[in-house]
Design a protein around this motif. Structure first.
Motif, PDB file in Angstrom:
ATOM      1  N   SER A  97       0.834  -1.208   0.000  1.00  0.00           N
ATOM      2  CA  SER A  97       0.000   0.000   0.000  1.00  0.00           C
ATOM      3  C   SER A  97       0.863   1.251   0.000  1.00  0.00           C
ATOM      4  O   SER A  97       0.557   2.234  -0.698  1.00  0.00           O
ATOM      5  CB  SER A  97      -0.932  -0.011   1.212  1.00  0.00           C
ATOM      6  OG  SER A  97      -1.808  -1.116   1.169  1.00  0.00           O
ATOM      7  N   GLU A 100       2.242   1.817  -3.473  1.00  0.00           N
ATOM      8  CA  GLU A 100       1.257   2.452  -4.351  1.00  0.00           C
ATOM      9  C   GLU A 100       1.163   3.950  -4.075  1.00  0.00           C
ATOM     10  O   GLU A 100       1.003   4.752  -5.000  1.00  0.00           O
ATOM     11  CB  GLU A 100      -0.105   1.787  -4.155  1.00  0.00           C
ATOM     12  CG  GLU A 100      -0.154   0.330  -4.605  1.00  0.00           C
ATOM     13  CD  GLU A 100      -1.441  -0.352  -4.220  1.00  0.00           C
ATOM     14  OE1 GLU A 100      -2.250   0.277  -3.477  1.00  0.00           O
ATOM     15  OE2 GLU A 100      -1.667  -1.503  -4.637  1.00  0.00           O
ATOM     16  N   LEU A 103       4.139   5.617  -5.638  1.00  0.00           N
ATOM     17  CA  LEU A 103       4.019   5.616  -7.097  1.00  0.00           C
ATOM     18  C   LEU A 103       2.918   6.548  -7.594  1.00  0.00           C
ATOM     19  O   LEU A 103       2.599   6.538  -8.787  1.00  0.00           O
ATOM     20  CB  LEU A 103       3.752   4.196  -7.597  1.00  0.00           C
ATOM     21  CG  LEU A 103       4.933   3.228  -7.570  1.00  0.00           C
ATOM     22  CD1 LEU A 103       4.474   1.811  -7.891  1.00  0.00           C
ATOM     23  CD2 LEU A 103       6.000   3.654  -8.555  1.00  0.00           C
ATOM     24  N   LEU A 104       2.330   7.334  -6.697  1.00  0.00           N
ATOM     25  CA  LEU A 104       1.254   8.282  -7.030  1.00  0.00           C
ATOM     26  C   LEU A 104      -0.007   7.563  -7.515  1.00  0.00           C
ATOM     27  O   LEU A 104      -0.808   8.143  -8.239  1.00  0.00           O
ATOM     28  CB  LEU A 104       1.720   9.280  -8.096  1.00  0.00           C
ATOM     29  CG  LEU A 104       2.980  10.087  -7.772  1.00  0.00           C
ATOM     30  CD1 LEU A 104       3.381  10.967  -8.955  1.00  0.00           C
ATOM     31  CD2 LEU A 104       2.787  10.939  -6.530  1.00  0.00           C
ATOM     32  N   GLU A 105      -0.188   6.323  -7.103  1.00  0.00           N
ATOM     33  CA  GLU A 105      -1.365   5.558  -7.497  1.00  0.00           C
ATOM     34  C   GLU A 105      -2.454   5.587  -6.425  1.00  0.00           C
ATOM     35  O   GLU A 105      -3.541   5.066  -6.650  1.00  0.00           O
ATOM     36  CB  GLU A 105      -0.973   4.108  -7.780  1.00  0.00           C
ATOM     37  CG  GLU A 105      -0.022   3.963  -8.956  1.00  0.00           C
ATOM     38  CD  GLU A 105       0.441   2.537  -9.155  1.00  0.00           C
ATOM     39  OE1 GLU A 105       0.125   1.697  -8.276  1.00  0.00           O
ATOM     40  OE2 GLU A 105       1.107   2.244 -10.163  1.00  0.00           O
ATOM     41  N   SER A 106      -2.147   6.151  -5.263  1.00  0.00           N
ATOM     42  CA  SER A 106      -3.097   6.198  -4.167  1.00  0.00           C
ATOM     43  C   SER A 106      -2.858   7.475  -3.371  1.00  0.00           C
ATOM     44  O   SER A 106      -1.706   7.896  -3.183  1.00  0.00           O
ATOM     45  CB  SER A 106      -2.942   4.964  -3.267  1.00  0.00           C
ATOM     46  OG  SER A 106      -3.836   5.000  -2.187  1.00  0.00           O
ATOM     47  N   SER A 107      -3.933   8.088  -2.895  1.00  0.00           N
ATOM     48  CA  SER A 107      -3.818   9.312  -2.112  1.00  0.00           C
ATOM     49  C   SER A 107      -3.448   8.984  -0.665  1.00  0.00           C
ATOM     50  O   SER A 107      -3.481   7.824  -0.238  1.00  0.00           O
ATOM     51  CB  SER A 107      -5.138  10.084  -2.144  1.00  0.00           C
ATOM     52  OG  SER A 107      -6.172   9.337  -1.514  1.00  0.00           O
ATOM     53  N   THR A 111      -4.547   5.629   1.393  1.00  0.00           N
ATOM     54  CA  THR A 111      -3.500   4.777   1.947  1.00  0.00           C
ATOM     55  C   THR A 111      -3.695   4.570   3.443  1.00  0.00           C
ATOM     56  O   THR A 111      -3.543   3.451   3.952  1.00  0.00           O
ATOM     57  CB  THR A 111      -2.118   5.387   1.675  1.00  0.00           C
ATOM     58  OG1 THR A 111      -1.954   5.568   0.269  1.00  0.00           O
ATOM     59  CG2 THR A 111      -1.013   4.490   2.198  1.00  0.00           C
ATOM     60  N   ARG A 181       3.529  -6.353 -12.690  1.00  0.00           N
ATOM     61  CA  ARG A 181       2.305  -5.561 -12.515  1.00  0.00           C
ATOM     62  C   ARG A 181       1.444  -5.538 -13.775  1.00  0.00           C
ATOM     63  O   ARG A 181       0.217  -5.579 -13.704  1.00  0.00           O
ATOM     64  CB  ARG A 181       2.668  -4.116 -12.124  1.00  0.00           C
ATOM     65  CG  ARG A 181       2.947  -3.946 -10.652  1.00  0.00           C
ATOM     66  CD  ARG A 181       3.821  -2.736 -10.406  1.00  0.00           C
ATOM     67  NE  ARG A 181       3.266  -1.521 -10.949  1.00  0.00           N
ATOM     68  CZ  ARG A 181       2.436  -0.701 -10.288  1.00  0.00           C
ATOM     69  NH1 ARG A 181       2.090  -0.993  -9.064  1.00  0.00           N
ATOM     70  NH2 ARG A 181       1.989   0.393 -10.830  1.00  0.00           N
ATOM     71  N   GLN A 182       2.061  -5.461 -14.940  1.00  0.00           N
ATOM     72  CA  GLN A 182       1.331  -5.374 -16.194  1.00  0.00           C
ATOM     73  C   GLN A 182       1.097  -6.738 -16.834  1.00  0.00           C
ATOM     74  O   GLN A 182       0.528  -6.813 -17.926  1.00  0.00           O
ATOM     75  CB  GLN A 182       2.098  -4.475 -17.176  1.00  0.00           C
ATOM     76  CG  GLN A 182       2.403  -3.085 -16.649  1.00  0.00           C
ATOM     77  CD  GLN A 182       1.146  -2.309 -16.268  1.00  0.00           C
ATOM     78  OE1 GLN A 182       0.097  -2.473 -16.899  1.00  0.00           O
ATOM     79  NE2 GLN A 182       1.245  -1.480 -15.245  1.00  0.00           N
ATOM     80  N   GLN A 251      12.415   1.875 -10.589  1.00  0.00           N
ATOM     81  CA  GLN A 251      11.975   3.138 -11.191  1.00  0.00           C
ATOM     82  C   GLN A 251      13.133   4.088 -11.483  1.00  0.00           C
ATOM     83  O   GLN A 251      13.039   4.923 -12.381  1.00  0.00           O
ATOM     84  CB  GLN A 251      10.987   3.846 -10.254  1.00  0.00           C
ATOM     85  CG  GLN A 251       9.623   3.194 -10.147  1.00  0.00           C
ATOM     86  CD  GLN A 251       8.747   3.520 -11.335  1.00  0.00           C
ATOM     87  OE1 GLN A 251       8.244   2.629 -11.995  1.00  0.00           O
ATOM     88  NE2 GLN A 251       8.572   4.792 -11.618  1.00  0.00           N
ATOM     89  N   ARG A 256       6.758  10.014  -5.650  1.00  0.00           N
ATOM     90  CA  ARG A 256       6.102  10.870  -4.656  1.00  0.00           C
ATOM     91  C   ARG A 256       7.075  11.880  -4.057  1.00  0.00           C
ATOM     92  O   ARG A 256       6.664  12.974  -3.662  1.00  0.00           O
ATOM     93  CB  ARG A 256       5.508   9.996  -3.553  1.00  0.00           C
ATOM     94  CG  ARG A 256       4.850  10.733  -2.408  1.00  0.00           C
ATOM     95  CD  ARG A 256       3.576  11.430  -2.821  1.00  0.00           C
ATOM     96  NE  ARG A 256       2.532  10.492  -3.229  1.00  0.00           N
ATOM     97  CZ  ARG A 256       1.287  10.847  -3.556  1.00  0.00           C
ATOM     98  NH1 ARG A 256       0.957  12.132  -3.534  1.00  0.00           N
ATOM     99  NH2 ARG A 256       0.404   9.944  -3.938  1.00  0.00           N
TER     100      ARG A 256
END
Length: 301
Positions: A97, A100, A103-107, A111, A181-182, A251, A256
């Protein structure tokens, strides 16, 4: 093998109960509440109960149940494959979590809600498993109840080495997670299940190989042998450090925190073909010659 059959029935019962909870909450709750709360709570409950029962089989089964480590590892792989297929996108792991979030995928709010749901889910899973053990349906559960009040720490090496082991396990797990992930779930789920099984087999004798702060808190923090801060260093800081290292390696940066790539040079996406540049330069020369001839042909004053 009767004890193993009871444990298998418990696994199926828990998975079915959590699946029903997911279906019901997905029907009644809005998508945001389901994704951040209900889904993570159900996933953490399912993961904690399964891992506690499986941990009991791995510790007592070889001498109390007549089956070896190979049976427990096979169950571990199958259980994590089922978890990956049924979690519906839940991580049930605080480090995932937080990854994520980085990775800017969740606020931040989402979170925090996930972390609270994971804590509640693992706590509920611990209580449900303890209640199941108290019924003493098998000899293994009877033995577990006898030794439970005096459980010992899962750390069987020095603290720095234990934190390093948990960090390496988290590092490898998150690298596989980021890389897959993909990928299609048909390939991602077995890859993650095989990674967890291999890491548990390799690092289990040293720390238990949790690399999941919520699961480790519910499983081993109440055991004697180490202090609370010892457990924090090994089972919280170790996995978090491993996750940061895996994300930075994969990455090249932490989105973030900063956008600049620290490890890899970014190449331009647009390249000018050399042929066009040559043609353009060659096309300029006749034009310059024509201008020269035109200026020479003008009448002189």
């Amino acid at each position: 093998m009767a004890a193993l059959n009871v444990s298998l029935a418990f696994f199926f019962l828990v998975i079915g109960m959590c699946q029903a909870l997911r279906w019901l909450s997905k029907t009644l709750l809005p998508p945001g509440a389901y994704g951040c709360l209900a889904r993570e709570l159900a996933g953490s409950l399912q993961l904690c109960t399964s891992c506690l029962e499986l941990r009991m089989l791995m510790e007592i089964g070889p001498w109390g149940g007549g089956f070896g480590l190979d049976v427990a590892l096979t169950l571990l792989f199958l259980l994590f494959a089922v978890h990956g297929a049924s979690f519906d996108g839940a991580s049930a792991n605080p480090t995932v979590s937080l990854q994520e979030f980085l990775l800017l995928e969740s606020s931040l709010a989402a979170t925090a809600a996930k972390l609270l749901a994971q804590g509640a889910g693992t706590g509920t899973g611990w209580a449900v498993t303890k209640l199941f053990w108290s019924w003493e349906l098998t000899q293994l559960h009877f033995i577990q109840n006898l030794i439970a009040p005096e459980c010992s720490s899962s750390i069987h090496t020095s603290l720095p080495q234990a934190a390093l082991v948990e960090g390496i396990c988290s590092f490898l797990f998150h690298l596989v997670l980021l890389k897959s992930r993909q990928s299609h779930p048909m390939y991602r789920v077995p890859a993650l299940a095989a990674t967890v099984t291999l890491l548990t087999y390799t690092a289990g004798p040293f720390t238990g190989a949790f690399f999941n702060p919520a699961l480790a808190t519910a499983t081993t923090f109440q055991c004697s042998g180490n202090s609370f801060w010892d457990y924090v260093q090994v089972y919280w800081l170790g996995p978090l450090t491993g996750m940061f290292a895996a994300l930075l390696l994969y990455q090249g940066n932490i989105p973030r925190l900063f956008q600049k790539n620290l490890l890899y040079s970014q190449k331009s996406k647009y390249k000018i073909p050399k042929a066009k540049v040559t043609a353009h330069v060659e096309g300029e020369e006749p034009q310059q010659k024509r201008k020269g001839r035109k200026s020479n042909s003008e009448p002189r004053a």
